[in-house]
Design a protein around this motif. Structure first.
Motif, PDB file in Angstrom:
ATOM      1  N   SER A 176      79.138  -7.106 -39.479  1.00  0.00           N
ATOM      2  CA  SER A 176      79.119  -5.735 -38.710  1.00  0.00           C
ATOM      3  C   SER A 176      79.932  -6.162 -37.349  1.00  0.00           C
ATOM      4  O   SER A 176      79.180  -6.561 -36.363  1.00  0.00           O
ATOM      5  CB  SER A 176      77.771  -5.498 -38.574  1.00  0.00           C
ATOM      6  N   LEU A 177      81.214  -6.603 -37.559  1.00  0.00           N
ATOM      7  CA  LEU A 177      81.894  -7.220 -36.305  1.00  0.00           C
ATOM      8  C   LEU A 177      81.904  -6.247 -35.174  1.00  0.00           C
ATOM      9  O   LEU A 177      81.855  -6.707 -34.005  1.00  0.00           O
ATOM     10  CB  LEU A 177      83.127  -7.624 -36.862  1.00  0.00           C
ATOM     11  N   ASN A 178      82.202  -5.003 -35.533  1.00  0.00           N
ATOM     12  CA  ASN A 178      82.407  -4.026 -34.433  1.00  0.00           C
ATOM     13  C   ASN A 178      81.151  -3.763 -33.624  1.00  0.00           C
ATOM     14  O   ASN A 178      80.956  -3.680 -32.220  1.00  0.00           O
ATOM     15  CB  ASN A 178      82.717  -2.744 -35.006  1.00  0.00           C
ATOM     16  N   ASP A 179      79.851  -3.848 -34.338  1.00  0.00           N
ATOM     17  CA  ASP A 179      78.744  -3.660 -33.691  1.00  0.00           C
ATOM     18  C   ASP A 179      78.298  -5.137 -32.870  1.00  0.00           C
ATOM     19  O   ASP A 179      77.817  -4.823 -31.835  1.00  0.00           O
ATOM     20  CB  ASP A 179      77.505  -3.451 -34.877  1.00  0.00           C
ATOM     21  N   LYS A 180      78.548  -6.112 -33.383  1.00  0.00           N
ATOM     22  CA  LYS A 180      78.383  -7.363 -32.465  1.00  0.00           C
ATOM     23  C   LYS A 180      79.305  -7.269 -31.338  1.00  0.00           C
ATOM     24  O   LYS A 180      78.873  -7.536 -30.285  1.00  0.00           O
ATOM     25  CB  LYS A 180      78.779  -8.481 -33.288  1.00  0.00           C
ATOM     26  N   ILE A 181      80.493  -6.969 -31.463  1.00  0.00           N
ATOM     27  CA  ILE A 181      81.484  -6.946 -30.224  1.00  0.00           C
ATOM     28  C   ILE A 181      80.950  -5.736 -29.095  1.00  0.00           C
ATOM     29  O   ILE A 181      80.829  -6.093 -28.102  1.00  0.00           O
ATOM     30  CB  ILE A 181      82.818  -6.666 -30.555  1.00  0.00           C
ATOM     31  N   THR A 182      80.450  -4.549 -29.560  1.00  0.00           N
ATOM     32  CA  THR A 182      79.904  -3.597 -28.829  1.00  0.00           C
ATOM     33  C   THR A 182      78.676  -4.203 -27.843  1.00  0.00           C
ATOM     34  O   THR A 182      78.688  -3.869 -26.902  1.00  0.00           O
ATOM     35  CB  THR A 182      79.622  -2.280 -29.512  1.00  0.00           C
ATOM     36  N   ALA A 183      77.963  -4.677 -28.810  1.00  0.00           N
ATOM     37  CA  ALA A 183      76.568  -5.300 -28.265  1.00  0.00           C
ATOM     38  C   ALA A 183      76.959  -6.214 -27.137  1.00  0.00           C
ATOM     39  O   ALA A 183      76.461  -6.304 -26.070  1.00  0.00           O
ATOM     40  CB  ALA A 183      75.636  -5.680 -28.986  1.00  0.00           C
ATOM     41  N   GLU A 184      77.869  -7.124 -27.186  1.00  0.00           N
ATOM     42  CA  GLU A 184      78.072  -8.210 -26.393  1.00  0.00           C
ATOM     43  C   GLU A 184      78.967  -7.779 -25.187  1.00  0.00           C
ATOM     44  O   GLU A 184      78.562  -8.175 -24.103  1.00  0.00           O
ATOM     45  CB  GLU A 184      79.054  -9.382 -27.282  1.00  0.00           C
ATOM     46  N   VAL A 185      79.905  -6.589 -25.561  1.00  0.00           N
ATOM     47  CA  VAL A 185      80.479  -6.219 -24.438  1.00  0.00           C
ATOM     48  C   VAL A 185      79.603  -5.451 -23.311  1.00  0.00           C
ATOM     49  O   VAL A 185      79.853  -5.455 -22.032  1.00  0.00           O
ATOM     50  CB  VAL A 185      81.433  -5.381 -24.610  1.00  0.00           C
TER      51      VAL A 185
END
Length: 323
Positions: A176-185
């Motif tokens: 779930s790369l998109n979810d990980k990027i969203t959370a990190e941002v």
């Protein structure tokens, strides 16, 4: 000329002089009165115009930022009609609803040193307009900072993956790369207090630099051919296994059928022999004749030549003499 003998002549002359006198003595007073009325109306009009010019409406999907001498002094959240201080305060509108933002295409390097071009978009919104104005100054500034964070996180996350893991949707290492990027941002934005929130970050397209496209295409073709060959090999193995299993089952079925047929045939022959014995025991002479005729069937053929004595019972039967 006045008539001295007429007593009313002087009186008439006075009336005529009054009638002929110009009526200009009241003009200054009338002008002042109308001038004051005009000024009052004009001032009232100016006040009304200024009042309407400084009335603003807060809609359901908007924030209103009130600035005074460049500083944020108030934020209106609730819908309604409000008024700002003329010539001192200014009003800026910031949307409450979610907004789409298309990020610029960026080039990054994967873990195996491949260069790829990432095209992203983000869905975001303002959650604290006062903090957003304080930290970023405007929506443009906030979106620019958001883009910097997204690019940094995307570069970091994709830099930990192999190229094939990124482009291959069947590979679970991408996760779930998109979810990980969203959370990190969002962690970065919250830490720096930008007053905005990223709802979702999506990788819309992954491209290759033009100089790398052909080699990558060849590699993809080779990879697909390997996968196809694997499927073909698996299919052939399954085919041979199914054929062997089918042949085994057929042989077992045939053996079982032959066994059952032999048993049935043996039982039938035994039953037939039993019937023959029972029938022939009732008339031995008929049985002897039947056996003789059966021996003829097995002995005599189309080209059979038999030499026997004419007095033998066999010859007599052939000749039609039964006694």
């Amino acid at each position: 000329m006045a008539d001295n003998n007429n007593p009313f002549s002087n009186l008439e002359a006075k009336f005529k002089s009054v009638e002929n006198k110009p009526k200009t003595e009241k003009a200054p007073a009338d002008f002042k009165k109308h001038y004051k009325t005009f000024i009052a109306i004009f001032l009232a009009f100016i006040v009304i115009v200024i009042a309407f010019a400084n009335v603003y409406v807060v809609k359901e999907g908007d924030y209103k930022i009130i600035r005074q001498f460049g500083e944020v002094v108030d934020v209106k959240y609730k819908p309604g009609v409000y008024m700002k201080i003329p010539f001192v305060q200014s009003v800026t509108t910031i949307p409450k609803y979610q907004m789409n933002y298309k990020l610029s295409e960026k080039e990054i390097n994967t873990k195996d040193k491949r260069r790829i071009i990432i095209d992203n978009y983000a869905v975001w919104r303002v959650v604290d307009p006062k903090q957003m104005i304080k930290s970023a100054g405007s929506l443009v500034g906030a979106s620019s900072r958001m883009e910097e964070f997204i690019y940094s996180v995307v570069r970091s996350e994709l830099g930990q993956l192999e190229y094939n893991d990124i482009i291959n949707d069947e590979n679970s290492s991408r996760g779930s790369l998109n979810d990980k990027i969203t959370a990190e941002v969002n962690n970065h934005l919250l830490k720096d207090k930008y007053g905005i929130e990223v709802v979702d970050v999506r990788i819309k397209r992954i491209d290759l630099p033009e100089e790398n496209e052909q080699s990558v295409y060849n590699e993809m073709i080779s990879e697909r051919q390997k996968i196809a060959q694997k499927f073909l090999s698996t299919g052939d193995a399954d085919k041979r296994r199914i054929e062997a299993e089918t042949d085994r089952k057929v042989k077992e079925m045939l053996a079982t059928a032959k066994k059952e047929a032999a048993i049935i045939e043996a039982e039938g022959e035994a039953e037939a022999a039993k019937i023959y014995n029972l029938s022939f025991s009732k008339d031995p002479e008929f049985y002897s004749l039947y056996r003789t005729l059966e021996s003829y069937k097995r002995t005599i053929g189309p080209d059979t030549m038999i030499i026997i004595p004419s007095a033998s019972p066999y010859a007599r039967i052939l000749s039609g003499y039964l006694k």
